[in-house]
Scaffold this active site. Sequence first.
Site, PDB file in Angstrom:
ATOM      1  NE  ARG A  67      28.100 -86.553 -72.635  1.00  0.00           N
ATOM      2  CZ  ARG A  67      27.223 -86.924 -71.740  1.00  0.00           C
ATOM      3  NH1 ARG A  67      27.462 -86.727 -70.449  1.00  0.00           N
ATOM      4  NH2 ARG A  67      26.102 -87.485 -72.109  1.00  0.00           N
ATOM      5  CB  ALA A  79      21.727 -91.200 -73.209  1.00  0.00           C
ATOM      6  CD  GLU A  95      17.980 -89.096 -68.402  1.00  0.00           C
ATOM      7  OE1 GLU A  95      18.473 -88.090 -68.952  1.00  0.00           O
ATOM      8  OE2 GLU A  95      18.125 -89.309 -67.186  1.00  0.00           O
ATOM      9  CD  GLU A  99      19.808 -85.802 -71.835  1.00  0.00           C
ATOM     10  OE1 GLU A  99      20.113 -85.774 -73.044  1.00  0.00           O
ATOM     11  OE2 GLU A  99      20.351 -86.573 -71.014  1.00  0.00           O
ATOM     12  CD  GLU A 141      21.703 -78.655 -58.702  1.00  0.00           C
ATOM     13  OE1 GLU A 141      22.694 -78.786 -57.967  1.00  0.00           O
ATOM     14  OE2 GLU A 141      20.629 -78.165 -58.337  1.00  0.00           O
TER      15      GLU A 141
END
Length: 185
Positions: A67, A79, A95, A99, A141
Amino acid sequence: MSDQDRLYEKTISSQTIYDGRIIKVKVDEVLLPNGKTAKREIVNHQGAVAVLPLTPDGKMVAVRQFRKPLERTIVEIPAGKLEPGEEPLTCAKRELEEETGYQAASYELLSSFYTSPGFADELMHVYVATGLTKGESRPDEDEFVEVLELTLEEAKELHRTGEICDAKTVAALFAWENRVLHERG
């Protein structure tokens, strides 16, 4: 006069200072209840969802990812942001699969909350997903994630050490723990 009326801040002017792909930032000048004025910096966000996926054997599916605002890697539940006009449940399903590769037979809304109402209007919807089946993840991506399956104790340890540190995952972790305690009687 209601409390809401007594505390209301009337917008005098509003200026957008940034309009990006994920957020819009504006500065509002407001009239305060005491008659003075103040500036409010506001982040507008489309809204988001998060999913607490629970496997049949009682583990939480999470992702580890870097992050940039924190300049580090953290562990969090899947999320993502809502697309314009998108229903939260539709986004939650998308999602989770993108993910983690997982699909769920059942979704239950756990909670909806504002992430940081002091400066943002982002509304987060958190779902519990059960009846999971594993598939192939397809992250965006520009998204690089590692999928994890964690026991409640492992997740609590990651929270203790600071690897789980974002509000949605911490809230989901406590809700999961409460659910487990309730099921045990």
